[in-house]
Design a protein around this motif. Structure first.
Motif, short mmCIF file in Angstrom:
data_model
loop_
_atom_site.label_atom_id
_atom_site.label_comp_id
_atom_site.label_asym_id
_atom_site.label_seq_id
_atom_site.Cartn_x
_atom_site.Cartn_y
_atom_site.Cartn_z
N LYS A 37 0.86 -1.18 0.00
CA LYS A 37 0.00 0.00 0.00
C LYS A 37 0.89 1.23 0.00
O LYS A 37 2.05 1.18 0.43
CB LYS A 37 -0.93 0.00 1.22
N ASP B 108 2.78 2.10 3.33
CA ASP B 108 3.46 1.03 4.05
C ASP B 108 4.89 1.39 4.46
O ASP B 108 5.59 2.15 3.78
CB ASP B 108 3.52 -0.24 3.20
N ASP C 201 5.32 -3.09 7.68
CA ASP C 201 4.09 -3.72 7.18
C ASP C 201 4.42 -4.90 6.28
O ASP C 201 3.59 -5.79 6.10
CB ASP C 201 3.27 -2.70 6.39
N ALA C 202 5.60 -4.88 5.69
CA ALA C 202 6.03 -5.96 4.80
C ALA C 202 7.55 -5.94 4.70
O ALA C 202 8.19 -4.94 5.03
CB ALA C 202 5.40 -5.80 3.42
N ASN D 200 5.64 -7.37 14.00
CA ASN D 200 4.30 -7.26 13.41
C ASN D 200 3.80 -8.64 13.00
O ASN D 200 4.13 -9.13 11.91
CB ASN D 200 4.32 -6.33 12.20
N GLN E 211 1.10 -9.54 11.80
CA GLN E 211 0.22 -9.53 10.63
C GLN E 211 0.96 -9.23 9.32
O GLN E 211 0.36 -9.19 8.26
CB GLN E 211 -0.89 -8.48 10.79
N MET E 212 2.26 -9.03 9.38
CA MET E 212 2.99 -8.61 8.19
C MET E 212 3.17 -9.74 7.19
O MET E 212 2.99 -10.92 7.51
CB MET E 212 4.35 -8.04 8.58
N ARG F 144 3.76 -15.89 5.94
CA ARG F 144 2.93 -15.12 6.88
C ARG F 144 2.53 -16.05 8.02
O ARG F 144 2.67 -17.26 7.90
CB ARG F 144 1.70 -14.54 6.18
#
Length: 405
Positions: free
Chosen positions: A247, A250, A318-319, A340, A342-343, A400
């Motif tokens: 995104k 990010d 975020d990634a 994180n 959720q990354m 993930r």
């Protein structure tokens, strides 16, 4: 009586660009608060005037005043890069009315006769966003800038956009208003006023092929500054970027960044975010810096060192892409998912041993995996024939955490 506070958008700054409602609110107010250039026209009035723009200090002024009607003056339009949101939060508990004004975008577009409905809007006041990336993605870009405009235009020229059309507006609405036009490269040595806006038009640019310059994914190898550091192939980068699915806001890590080719594409995708290129080889560190400058990317930072240790203190990602791990995949993944859970993490590998290692680690860490093997062949000319030459197959692994039930 309860205190009434109007947050008034003052247009470009002179009373001539106020709306009728804005003028009424200022006339009715007993106290005017705002930056010096906005309250200056009312210096001879009988109103109480405060030069202040900090939200908390404005709250203190209103709290301590026995007056009932206040107008807080804001530059431009209240919904266009203004202080309105901070003020509404600081003035919670008071009755406030927001009075919109004329934005610099609307005023400037009318002056130069160019509609702004299809323009990409960017503010570089106190922000590290990349102007080159915005121009690369959009044919029309409106920019709020200031005295550092020449620096941004220099970066645009170095990134290959020096022939883009340019309109410059300075001190809009004031007697010293000045509007200029030309190409980006025509204004590199110019001094700009602090009240300055730009409209950049890349649609009819000359010189370097603008379509090549606009490429953001799978950038050709020859577009980068090269050294003796390995580079991820354009086709592999394109698949990696599709798996990352970034995104624009990010925060992203590129671990083992090499020449920075993946970092560059990340920074273009996350143009309102930030990319951290992690690299421990001195030559590679310098190459990444040069490529970031070459592509005009202000949101790409180079971190000299080895992961996971150098990740300490960086913003939560975020990634992440892992192009090189120095045998530390397990430690790096542990650190990333601790930061994180959720990354999304993407790795690439050529050796089967590396794939086996990642499989083992992910199984032990109970991580979800998706593996894609990409084989690219490219044409070369052999006499009167065009032949295909196969490149090494590459494994692209997306990792993930399993979603919690």
């Amino acid at each position: 009586m309860r205190k009434e506070i109007a947050l008034v958008g003052c247009g470009m700054g002179t009373p001539d660009t106020l709306t009728v409602e804005g003028k009424c609110r200022i006339t009715q107010a007993e106290v005017l608060i705002g930056p010096e250039r906005l309250v200056r026209p009312y210096a001879d009035s009988k109103k109480e005037i405060w030069v202040q723009y900090q939200a908390e200090q404005i709250r203190e002024i209103i709290d301590q005043s026995p007056r009932q009607r206040f107008a807080v003056l804001l530059s431009g339009d209240t919904g266009f890069y203004s202080n309105t949101r901070n003020l509404e939060k600081a003035l919670e508990g008071y009755h406030t009315a927001v009075i919109p004004g004329i934005s610099s975008l609307a005023y400037f577009s009318a002056k130069i006769g160019i509609p702004w409905e299809d323009a990409f809007i960017l503010s570089l006041h106190g922000r590290k966003q990349s102007l080159a990336t915005a121009v690369r993605k959009h044919s029309k870009v409106f920019v709020l800038t200031g005295e550092d405009a020449a620096e941004h235009l220099q970066g645009l020229t170095e990134a290959g956009f020096g022939s883009c059309g340019l309109w410059i507006g300075e001190n809009l609405s004031y007697p010293e208003e000045r509007i200029s036009s030309g190409q980006v490269r025509d204004f590199l040595d110019k001094e700009f006023q602090s009240l300055c806006v730009l409209m950049i038009l890349s649609e009819h640019a000359e010189g370097k092929t603008i379509r090549e310059g606009k490429t953001c994914v799978g950038i050709p190898e020859e577009a980068f500054i090269r050294g003796n550091v390995p580079m991820t192939k354009p086709e592999i980068r394109a698949v990696v970027m599709s798996k990352l699915a970034l995104k624009e806001t990010d925060i992203v890590y590129d671990i083992g960044a090499g020449t920075g080719s993946v970092s560059v594409e990340m920074a273009m995708a996350a143009d309102r975010g930030k990319v951290y290129a992690i690299e421990c080889k001195p030559e590679a560190v310098e190459l990444i810096k040069k490529n970031a400058e070459h592509f005009g990317l202000r949101n790409l930072a180079v971190v000299d060192g080895m992961a996971p240790e150098v990740l300490e203190g960086l913003p939560v990602p975020d990634a992440a892409f892992i192009g090189g791990s120095k045998g530390r995949v397990a430690a790096i993944l542990t650190r990333l998912f601790r930061q994180n859970p959720q990354m999304q993490v993407v790795l690439d590998a050529i050796a089967l041993e590396t794939v086996t290692e990642v499989l083992t680690i992910c199984t032990q860490m109970q991580l979800q995996m998706d593996i894609v093997q990409v084989q690219v062949s490219k044409t070369h000319v052999a006499g009167s024939y065009h032949m295909l030459t196969g490149q090494n197959p590459v494994f692209i692994i997306t990792v993930r955490k399993f979603p919690e039930l």
